[in-house]
Design a protein around this motif. Structure first.
Motif, short mmCIF file in Angstrom:
data_model
loop_
_atom_site.label_atom_id
_atom_site.label_comp_id
_atom_site.label_asym_id
_atom_site.label_seq_id
_atom_site.Cartn_x
_atom_site.Cartn_y
_atom_site.Cartn_z
N ASN A 52 -2.47 13.26 12.73
CA ASN A 52 -3.74 12.77 12.17
C ASN A 52 -4.06 11.32 12.56
O ASN A 52 -4.88 10.67 11.91
N GLY A 53 -3.39 10.84 13.60
CA GLY A 53 -3.78 9.56 14.17
C GLY A 53 -3.29 8.32 13.44
O GLY A 53 -3.84 7.24 13.62
N TRP A 54 -2.25 8.45 12.61
CA TRP A 54 -1.70 7.27 11.94
C TRP A 54 -0.74 6.57 12.91
O TRP A 54 0.00 7.23 13.64
N ARG A 55 -0.73 5.23 12.86
CA ARG A 55 0.24 4.49 13.67
C ARG A 55 1.38 4.03 12.77
O ARG A 55 1.18 3.88 11.56
N PRO A 56 2.58 3.78 13.34
CA PRO A 56 3.74 3.46 12.50
C PRO A 56 3.51 2.34 11.47
O PRO A 56 4.00 2.43 10.36
N GLY A 57 2.74 1.31 11.78
CA GLY A 57 2.53 0.23 10.80
C GLY A 57 1.59 0.60 9.66
O GLY A 57 1.41 -0.17 8.72
N ASP A 58 0.98 1.79 9.74
CA ASP A 58 0.00 2.20 8.72
C ASP A 58 0.66 2.84 7.50
O ASP A 58 -0.03 3.26 6.57
N TYR A 59 1.97 3.00 7.54
CA TYR A 59 2.68 3.67 6.44
C TYR A 59 4.12 3.18 6.46
O TYR A 59 4.52 2.47 7.39
N GLU A 60 4.90 3.56 5.47
CA GLU A 60 6.31 3.15 5.52
C GLU A 60 7.22 4.18 4.87
O GLU A 60 6.77 5.03 4.09
N PHE A 61 8.50 4.06 5.23
CA PHE A 61 9.54 4.84 4.57
C PHE A 61 10.32 3.89 3.67
O PHE A 61 10.52 2.72 4.02
N GLU A 62 10.76 4.41 2.54
CA GLU A 62 11.58 3.57 1.67
C GLU A 62 12.82 4.33 1.23
O GLU A 62 12.75 5.54 0.94
N MET A 63 13.93 3.64 1.20
CA MET A 63 15.20 4.26 0.80
C MET A 63 15.96 3.27 -0.08
O MET A 63 15.56 2.12 -0.22
N LEU A 64 17.06 3.75 -0.67
CA LEU A 64 17.85 2.88 -1.54
C LEU A 64 18.96 2.23 -0.74
O LEU A 64 19.58 2.88 0.13
N LEU A 65 19.24 0.97 -1.03
CA LEU A 65 20.36 0.28 -0.39
C LEU A 65 21.64 1.10 -0.60
O LEU A 65 21.92 1.55 -1.71
N GLY A 66 22.39 1.31 0.47
CA GLY A 66 23.70 1.98 0.35
C GLY A 66 23.64 3.49 0.51
O GLY A 66 24.68 4.14 0.53
N VAL A 67 22.44 4.06 0.58
CA VAL A 67 22.35 5.52 0.72
C VAL A 67 21.79 5.85 2.11
O VAL A 67 20.69 5.44 2.46
N ARG A 68 22.57 6.56 2.90
CA ARG A 68 22.16 7.01 4.23
C ARG A 68 21.57 5.86 5.07
O ARG A 68 20.48 5.95 5.63
N GLY A 69 22.34 4.78 5.13
CA GLY A 69 21.92 3.61 5.90
C GLY A 69 21.70 3.95 7.37
O GLY A 69 20.84 3.36 8.04
N ASP A 70 22.47 4.93 7.87
CA ASP A 70 22.31 5.33 9.27
C ASP A 70 20.91 5.90 9.51
O ASP A 70 20.26 5.63 10.52
N VAL A 71 20.42 6.67 8.53
CA VAL A 71 19.08 7.27 8.66
C VAL A 71 18.01 6.17 8.64
O VAL A 71 17.07 6.18 9.43
N ALA A 72 18.19 5.19 7.74
CA ALA A 72 17.22 4.09 7.65
C ALA A 72 17.18 3.31 8.96
O ALA A 72 16.10 3.01 9.49
#
Ligand code: FDA
Length: 321
Positions: A254-274
């Motif tokens: 749908n034409g979103w660019r990476p800076g138009d949204y974000e992912f959020e995770m918790l410190l210490g959980v799946r840091g490799d994925v982050a």
């Protein structure tokens, strides 16, 4: 079954005052605290945020630990810690981003007190950030079902006052689709989570499979073309890599660019994925809890995955040594 038993055991540990006392005694640097908590003070949390940003390009949201408080002194302590965090972030070039539970800042004592405190924190976020670019916000966390309506109203009032605010919505609640549609229409910033609470079948999806299906439905709405046109800002807060991949797929379609949204995770959980998401050019934020009262938070994270038993055992052995 094993997962549920494990989680129930860890929740009992989280609620035990004696275990908490033993674990927290002079041990903010124990293996568990170091993994899940960004430090005992706002200063250490800001340093951790700066290091994450410098090393991996990952942003942070500071969260002072202490939920469901109903004592005026603790509310005052939480409020002061949130203000200090915003102020200290303002002295860096990082985002001024703090997460707040309404009950932390007085909602259970007096909703008007919580409202005044939220306005003061959002004003401090705005003043600390000044005019520098970034994603600056008072992020309202979402607690149990009884506070959903007032939290949404509080967010609306903050946005109305042109203060930098964002809202968490939970995919486990049936009402969220309608709530999200309203937030999309106003071009808000919404963090979508699965939900860490439980509610009856009339109000909530109760099976994990249903919650995942609803998460996908909501993600599709968040990344629709109309959401983009409305200036909506999607925040996908999950450690579920399939949901993250689905969000990226919807964004690209749908034409979103990476800076138009974000992912959020918790410190210490799946840091490799982050880190992998950040390396691929996505904006990633970590929720960075700080404070002395770290045990209930850390042990709940341990409870989320039976594989964390090794980590728990290691940290208990460290204490015994
Ligand atoms: P899920 O639990 O399905 O896990 C996905 C994968 O990650 C699995 O492989 C799992 O094993 C792994 N994983 C998850 N947790 C782990 C752990 N601790 N250790 C090791 N592996 C783990 N909730 C709420 O009700 N109100 C709120 O305001 C917030 N705020 C919030 C902010 C942020 C930044 C996040 C990431 C989460 C929240 N939550 C929340 C919590 C949320 O509702 C949910 O309970 C948790 O994120 C767990 O669900 P996931 O979608 O992450 O995946």
């Amino acid at each position: 079954m094993i997962r549920r038993l494990w989680q129930a055991g860890m929740i009992r540990m989280a609620r035990s005052p004696s275990v908490k006392r033993i674990m927290q005694q002079g041990s903010a640097g124990s293996a568990l605290a170091a993994r899940y908590v960004a430090g005992a003070t706002a200063e250490t949390a800001v340093s951790r945020a700066a290091a994450l940003h410098a090393q991996d390009g990952i942003c942070g949201s500071l969260f002072y630990l202490g939920e469901y408080v109903d004592r005026p002194d603790l509310v005052a302590e939480n409020f002061a810690a949130k203000l200090l965090a915003a102020e200290q972030l303002g002295r860096t070039d990082l985002d001024v981003h703090v997460s707040v539970d309404p009950t932390q800042i007085g909602y259970s004592l007096d909703p008007q007190l919580a409202r005044r405190n939220a306005f003061a924190i959002a004003e401090r976020v705005a003043a600390s950030a000044g005019s520098r670019p970034g994603i600056h916000a008072l992020m309202l966390d979402m607690e149990d079902e009884t506070v959903v309506e007032p939290t949404i109203a509080l967010h609306a009032a903050l946005v109305e006052a042109k203060l930098p605010a964002a809202l968490t919505l939970q995919a486990y609640l049936r009402r969220t689709e309608a709530d999200l549609a309203a937030e999309i229409a106003r071009g808000a910033r919404v963090r979508l989570v699965k939900g860490a609470f439980a509610a009856g079948n009339d109000a909530a999806f109760t099976r994990q499979a249903e919650i995942k299906v609803n998460s996908r439905r909501l993600i599709a709405l968040m990344f629709s073309r109309s959401a983009r046109a409305a200036g909506f800002y999607p925040i996908i807060a999950t450690h579920d890599d399939r949901l993250q991949a689905y969000a990226i797929e919807q964004a690209e379609a749908n034409g979103w660019r990476p800076g138009d949204y974000e992912f959020e995770m918790l410190l210490g959980v799946r840091g490799d994925v982050a880190r992998a998401l950040a390396r691929r050019g996505h904006r990633v934020r970590l929720y960075l809890p700080f404070g002395r009262d770290w045990w209930p938070y850390a042990i709940r994270r341990i409870g989320e995955n039976p594989r964390n038993a090794v980590l728990l055992a290691r940290s208990l052995l460290d204490r015994a040594a």
